[in-house]
Design a protein around this motif. Structure first.
Motif, mmCIF file in Angstrom:
data_model
loop_
_atom_site.group_PDB
_atom_site.id
_atom_site.type_symbol
_atom_site.label_atom_id
_atom_site.label_comp_id
_atom_site.label_asym_id
_atom_site.label_seq_id
_atom_site.Cartn_x
_atom_site.Cartn_y
_atom_site.Cartn_z
ATOM 1 N N UNK A 1 -4.165 11.371 3.466
ATOM 2 C CA UNK A 1 -3.401 10.436 2.659
ATOM 3 C C UNK A 1 -3.105 11.035 1.284
ATOM 4 N N UNK A 2 -1.855 10.983 0.883
ATOM 5 C CA UNK A 2 -1.437 11.464 -0.421
ATOM 6 C C UNK A 2 -0.657 10.372 -1.143
ATOM 7 N N UNK A 3 -0.961 10.201 -2.413
ATOM 8 C CA UNK A 3 -0.122 9.403 -3.298
ATOM 9 C C UNK A 3 0.635 10.362 -4.210
ATOM 10 N N UNK A 4 1.897 10.073 -4.412
ATOM 11 C CA UNK A 4 2.733 10.927 -5.247
ATOM 12 C C UNK A 4 3.132 10.154 -6.493
ATOM 13 N N UNK A 5 2.827 10.738 -7.647
ATOM 14 C CA UNK A 5 3.192 10.160 -8.935
ATOM 15 C C UNK A 5 4.289 11.000 -9.573
ATOM 16 N N UNK B 1 1.111 9.706 4.653
ATOM 17 C CA UNK B 1 -0.050 9.917 5.501
ATOM 18 C C UNK B 1 0.360 10.866 6.623
ATOM 19 N N UNK B 2 -0.137 12.095 6.566
ATOM 20 C CA UNK B 2 0.261 13.099 7.550
ATOM 21 C C UNK B 2 -0.277 12.793 8.935
ATOM 22 N N UNK B 3 -1.371 12.008 9.021
ATOM 23 C CA UNK B 3 -1.942 11.679 10.324
ATOM 24 C C UNK B 3 -1.127 10.611 11.036
ATOM 25 N N UNK B 4 -0.770 9.530 10.335
ATOM 26 C CA UNK B 4 -0.016 8.441 10.953
ATOM 27 C C UNK B 4 1.489 8.632 10.851
ATOM 28 N N UNK B 5 1.918 9.707 10.173
ATOM 29 C CA UNK B 5 3.341 10.018 10.005
ATOM 30 C C UNK B 5 4.065 8.971 9.159
ATOM 31 N N UNK B 6 3.333 8.269 8.315
ATOM 32 C CA UNK B 6 3.956 7.313 7.404
ATOM 33 C C UNK B 6 4.363 8.043 6.134
ATOM 34 N N UNK B 7 5.594 7.869 5.744
ATOM 35 C CA UNK B 7 6.109 8.437 4.488
ATOM 36 C C UNK B 7 7.045 7.389 3.915
ATOM 37 N N UNK B 8 6.590 6.719 2.864
ATOM 38 C CA UNK B 8 7.303 5.532 2.403
ATOM 39 C C UNK B 8 7.332 5.494 0.883
ATOM 40 N N UNK C 1 6.047 -6.604 7.076
ATOM 41 C CA UNK C 1 6.405 -5.598 8.066
ATOM 42 C C UNK C 1 7.893 -5.657 8.369
ATOM 43 N N UNK C 2 8.411 -4.555 8.927
ATOM 44 C CA UNK C 2 9.721 -4.549 9.542
ATOM 45 C C UNK C 2 9.583 -3.894 10.906
ATOM 46 N N UNK C 3 10.643 -3.396 11.459
ATOM 47 C CA UNK C 3 10.575 -2.869 12.816
ATOM 48 C C UNK C 3 9.860 -1.524 12.885
ATOM 49 N N UNK C 4 9.567 -0.897 11.735
ATOM 50 C CA UNK C 4 8.942 0.417 11.741
ATOM 51 C C UNK C 4 7.555 0.447 11.074
ATOM 52 N N UNK C 5 7.378 -0.317 10.011
ATOM 53 C CA UNK C 5 6.236 -0.121 9.114
ATOM 54 C C UNK C 5 5.638 -1.446 8.690
ATOM 55 N N UNK C 6 4.344 -1.445 8.402
ATOM 56 C CA UNK C 6 3.713 -2.627 7.810
ATOM 57 C C UNK C 6 2.819 -2.224 6.642
ATOM 58 N N UNK D 1 -11.397 -5.430 -7.246
ATOM 59 C CA UNK D 1 -10.752 -4.409 -6.422
ATOM 60 C C UNK D 1 -9.817 -5.070 -5.418
ATOM 61 N N UNK D 2 -8.791 -4.321 -5.075
ATOM 62 C CA UNK D 2 -8.043 -4.629 -3.860
ATOM 63 C C UNK D 2 -7.707 -3.315 -3.169
ATOM 64 N N UNK D 3 -7.270 -3.413 -1.929
ATOM 65 C CA UNK D 3 -7.085 -2.235 -1.089
ATOM 66 C C UNK D 3 -5.738 -2.351 -0.382
ATOM 67 N N UNK D 4 -5.052 -1.233 -0.224
ATOM 68 C CA UNK D 4 -3.778 -1.277 0.476
ATOM 69 C C UNK D 4 -3.675 -0.119 1.462
ATOM 70 N N UNK D 5 -2.958 -0.393 2.540
ATOM 71 C CA UNK D 5 -2.730 0.619 3.563
ATOM 72 C C UNK D 5 -1.381 0.369 4.205
ATOM 73 N N UNK D 6 -0.692 1.457 4.522
ATOM 74 C CA UNK D 6 0.591 1.384 5.211
ATOM 75 C C UNK D 6 0.421 2.025 6.582
#
Length: 953
Positions: free
Chosen positions: A544-548, A560-567, A718-723, A780-785
């Motif tokens: 997982x990478x965050x880009x600033x 996320x290179x494992x789940x192929x999420x890039x958002x 969510x949409x048809x691709x991502x949540x 704290x709160x936590x987020x995941x895509x």
């Protein structure tokens, strides 16, 4: 002598008169002040007087009835009574003249409570009533909470054996439509997974409160005219009082189905002089029945429910819930979802602690004479009250709740602000710090333990002597300043560093880790953003990478290179200005009400966000000071796919005379199409559609507050691709005000009372050395895509970890390790299925054990885990032999089979009505006494009382 023996009369309007008192377990006064009658300058209320007065009044006429609800008060009173009085009261209970309704320690809230806490407090009250009186309450009576949850209907209603559920507050627009349609009474099917198996008859009171009709209040100091029937005295008014009664009955009958209506004869802390009420009700029943146009009778909610059921009619079907609630235009009760976030966090922390403490009490054996978990059980139960965890109590009452909770929690209660004297030990001269890490979940678990330490040159080893990956970082100055302020009366904290290490702990067990000095280099990489970078700043040691942005320090992407999420993903803070009272509009934002008056972003000078990155082998941290009173630490872990956001908000400035409600917003390019999902008390997720209600056409007057919902576990879009999922560590309010966005409210500080009774502005302050300032909240709160359809696994499994964090204990050692450094309560080869949790493992006073399993997934929620599953009790209790086992209702006060046999079955409009009329998830089957396999269907909770014979080993 009055004829009070009214009974149901077919063909007439039957007015069921239900004498009751509503006794808040703390609100304007503390629970004990309410009980004994102290602090009456605030509110003239003494529950002791109510109960002392009601008993002789009931004895005076065998037809009189009274219901009582709050066991926190009744148990106080019961302990003080003589055996003679107890015998009299038991006679009233057995004859039905005194009936216990609801039966929990308190009337819990339904928005800001977690389902496990709701179950626990209800069980505590129900078991007392079963043990003392042999009775099982039949009716849910949630007359004062500010909106009503689906979990309350199906879990804390049907699953505890209630035949009906009655409540007072629903949205004013919803109420108007239901009155016109005569749909105030419905069959409520709260869970799509449990379906008609867990539906319940539910009724909303027609006037929106739980009081008598106007003019029928009979406390000695009330201003309603009494029934004056003495012809030898002036002001004889029997005819007028009968006319008033009949008119009110006909008005209510015109908005109610059938010829049965209920009058709630009482309100807050009434019947302190019970004879005044009963004398007038006696007269009304006598003279109204002589008049003959309507029929009046003493009744109870259970008798009323039986009368409705006997009609054999079909009722409208209700699904989802009754949130959000507004009692008038511009008055949405959605602020309390977040009010007093510190006590909300404290309640949630201690709830998880209590779950673990009961497990440990079971493993070591419940003490007969020493300390037990009982005091903590009572404190947590009281805190579930609808004016406690809600944050709608006066400030001195909030202190009382917190004090009660603190008595049962001793191990580093200020660890959230990096203060823990036990971990700040001097480890010179060969000393070591032993950290015992307990896992209350039924799965093997790996997670990060984080504690404050005084030296950065330290190492961590497990009980076998192996070096454990660890990371030492300096504690942020912002956190140090909070610690030094709030812990100053204890002693100044010496820790300047935070040690993090990875702990792996067996299910229902512990591992021990040993910390000692080390002179190996603990180098770290620190990057400080100064606004001159052109390249992006990439954070995260794993997949997982965050880009600033290198230009302004703002978060821009989640990869996320494992789940192929890039958002695209942005995170920011805003505040809503609280609406202040004006000459023409007195509805302010306050403890209950959220009424924003403008949205304002929190942005630093030059629109550049200061940013510091601390890198390490376990996680990277991004530190940002977004304002002088908002600090944030964002963590990205090596082996995790989620982002952890730790925030410190406060003191919220009010020098500009404007109250503020602080929100964190996450913005993505997800096409959510006005739709988002929030949990119901940490259990089922419900679909929400912006500016829409399923039961009526919504007149939108508050586009922000009217779209806020309670969150106890999480919210996702969510949409048809991502949540995108966001999980929380306490109750908050949240929404998706714009497509692709999620926002959660973290803190509130307001300057005006909102006019709903508490009589104080929500302006929490802390005072030191005669100087006061606003409260700072750390959370704290936590987020995941995730790819669409794959987020539920994280929401469910990690949600359990948030509720039940590692339990830590500490001690110093000079030489050898503990003789037992690791332990698991389960068979060494076994762990629970990943869709099942143990939510109760408790040794009872009689030596029996209360056990609950919960299936964590809804029907259709996950392609792999929304299925039936099994638990092997022989492996859950490998060293014990089960001698006797019975399945019970959710609150453990009756056998499950008995409950199902006697529960009323309600017909639904459009249904077959000969049996449950929709496709539903079946229940798990009976437990075979030889194999001892427990089967659970999606969203099912099964409760057992077990007696063990001698241990096997």
């Amino acid at each position: 002598v009055y004829n009070t023996s009214g009974r149901i009369v077919p063909g007439k309007i039957n007015v069921h008169l239900v004498p009751h008192t509503h006794d808040d377990v703390g609100w304007l006064k503390t629970i004990d002040q309410y009980y004994v009658g102290l602090n009456n300058s605030i509110q003239g209320a003494c529950v002791q007087n109510v109960l002392d007065s009601v008993i002789p009044a009931l004895l005076a006429d065998r037809n009189r009835r009274f219901i009582y609800v709050e066991q926190a008060f009744f148990q106080r009173w019961w302990r003080d009574q003589s055996e003679e009085t107890k015998s009299i009261v038991k006679g009233l209970v057995y004859s039905g003249r005194l009936e216990f309704i609801n039966g929990g320690i308190c009337m819990h809230d339904e928005a800001t409570t977690h389902y496990i806490d709701m179950i626990d407090q209800t069980t505590l009250g129900h078991r007392f009533l079963k043990d003392e009186f042999g009775v099982t309450p039949r009716i849910g009576w949630q007359i004062d909470p500010f909106g009503h949850s689906a979990v309350q209907a199906y879990l804390l209603g049907a699953e505890v054996g209630f035949d009906a559920l009655f409540f007072g507050r629903i949205d004013y627009q919803d109420r108007a439509k239901r009155k016109g349609d005569k749909t105030l009474e419905v069959v409520w099917r709260g869970s799509k997974s449990r379906g008609s198996l867990s539906q319940i008859f539910a009724g909303a009171f027609y006037a929106g409160n739980y009081e008598p009709p106007d003019g029928f209040y009979f406390e000695v100091n009330d201003d309603s005219p009494i029934v004056q029937d003495n012809v030898n005295l002036f002001d004889f008014n029997v005819h007028q009082r009968v006319e008033d009664f009949v008119a009110a009955a006909l008005f209510q009958a015109n908005v109610t189905r059938s010829n049965h209506i209920m009058w709630t004869m009482g309100t807050d802390f009434k019947y302190q002089y019970a004879q005044s009420w009963f004398r007038n009700i006696d007269k009304l029943i006598n003279y109204v029945n002589l008049d003959g146009r309507v029929n009046a009778l003493y009744s109870t909610p259970s008798f009323y429910a039986d009368a409705k059921h006997a009609l054999n009619e079909a009722w409208p079907l209700k699904t989802d819930d009754f949130f959000p609630y507004a009692d008038r235009i511009n008055a949405y009760w959605t602020g309390y979802f977040t009010s007093r976030p510190a006590i909300k966090g404290y309640v949630r922390l201690l709830s998880g602690y209590f779950l673990a403490a009961r497990q440990l009490e079971f493993f070591v054996g419940r003490s007969v004479t020493g300390k037990t978990t009982d005091s903590l059980a009572s404190a947590i139960a009281i805190s579930q009250h609808h004016d406690a965890v809600t944050g709608t109590e006066q400030q001195h009452v909030a202190y009382d709740y917190a004090t009660r909770l603190s008595i049962g929690y001793e191990e580093c209660p200020l660890l959230n602000i990096s203060y823990c004297p036990a971990t700040e030990a001097d480890l010179s001269n060969g000393k070591r710090l032993a950290v015992l890490v307990y896992n209350s979940l039924g799965w093997k678990r790996t997670g990060i333990v984080r504690i404050p330490v005084t030296n950065q040159n330290i190492e961590v080893r497990d009980s076998a002597g192996y070096l454990i990956p660890s990371q030492v970082l300096p504690i942020a100055d912002a956190i140090l300043s909070i610690r030094n302020l709030y812990a100053r009366k204890l002693r100044s904290g010496a820790a300047a560093y935070s040690l993090s290490f990875e702990a792996t702990v067996p299910p229902l067990g512990f591992n021990t880790y040993y910390i000692s000095l080390s002179f190996a280099s603990k180098g770290k990489i620190t990057y400080k953003f100064d606004g001159s970078e052109q390249d992006d700043i990439v954070v995260g040691p794993g997949n997982l990478k965050l880009v600033y942005s290198g230009k302004d320090g703002k978060l821009t992407r989640y990869i996320n290179s494992k789940s192929k999420v890039d958002i695209s993903l942005e995170q920011s803070y805003i505040y809503y200005a609280g609406f202040n009272v004006t000459a023409n509009d007195t509805q302010a934002s306050g403890a209950y009400i959220f009424r924003p008056n403008g949205t304002y972003p929190l942005e630093p000078e030059n629109d550049k966000f200061p940013l510091t990155v601390l890198r390490g082998p376990l996680f990277d941290e991004v530190h940002q000071k977004l304002d002088s009173w908002v600090y944030q630490i964002t963590k990205v872990y090596k082996d995790k796919d989620y982002v952890e956001v730790e925030y410190a908000v406060g003191p919220i400035p009010i020098d500009d005379k404007v109250g503020k409600e602080i929100v964190s917003k996450i913005k993505t390019d997800i096409g959510s199409n006005k739709t988002f999902y929030t949990d119901s008390n940490g259990r089922d997720f419900l679909e929400r559609i912006r500016n829409y209600r399923a039961d009526w056409t919504l007149d939108v007057n508050q586009p922000v507050a009217g779209n806020y919902y309670p969150i106890n576990l999480g919210i996702y879009i969510q949409d048809e691709k991502t949540e995108l999922s966001v999980l929380v560590d306490r109750s908050v309010g949240g929404s998706s005000i714009f497509d692709g966005e999620v926002e959660i409210m973290l803190h509130r500080r307001l300057l005006h009372d909102d006019g709903r009774g508490v009589g104080e502005a929500l302006n929490e302050t802390v005072c030191f050395d005669n100087k006061c300032f606003g409260l700072t909240v750390v959370g704290k709160y936590y987020l995941q895509v995730d790819p669409v359809g794959e987020g539920s696994k994280w929401r469910r499994s990690f949600g359990q970890k948030i509720y039940s964090p590692f339990l830590l204990t500490f001690t110093e050692l000079e030489s050898k390790n503990f003789p037992v450094s690791t332990f698991s309560g389960l068979d060494s080869s076994y762990s629970l299925p990943e869709n099942v949790a143990i939510i109760t493992l408790q040794e009872l006073e009689n030596g029996a054990v209360l056990l609950r399993f919960a299936h964590l997934y809804e029907e259709g929620e996950d392609k792999d885990l929304s299925t039936k599953t099994t638990v092997d009790l022989k492996k859950v209790f490998p060293t014990k032999k089960i001698n006797k086992m019975r399945e019970t209702s959710l609150s453990a006060n009756q056998d499950r089979a008995e409950m199902e046999k006697k529960r009323l079955i309600w017909k639904v409009e459009g249904g077959s009505n000969s049996k449950p009329d929709i496709i539903y998830s079946t229940r798990g089957g009976p437990v075979d006494p030889k194999s001892l396999i427990v089967e659970l269907a999606p969203m099912e909770i099964r409760t057992f009382v077990i007696e063990f014979s001698t241990n096997i080993v």
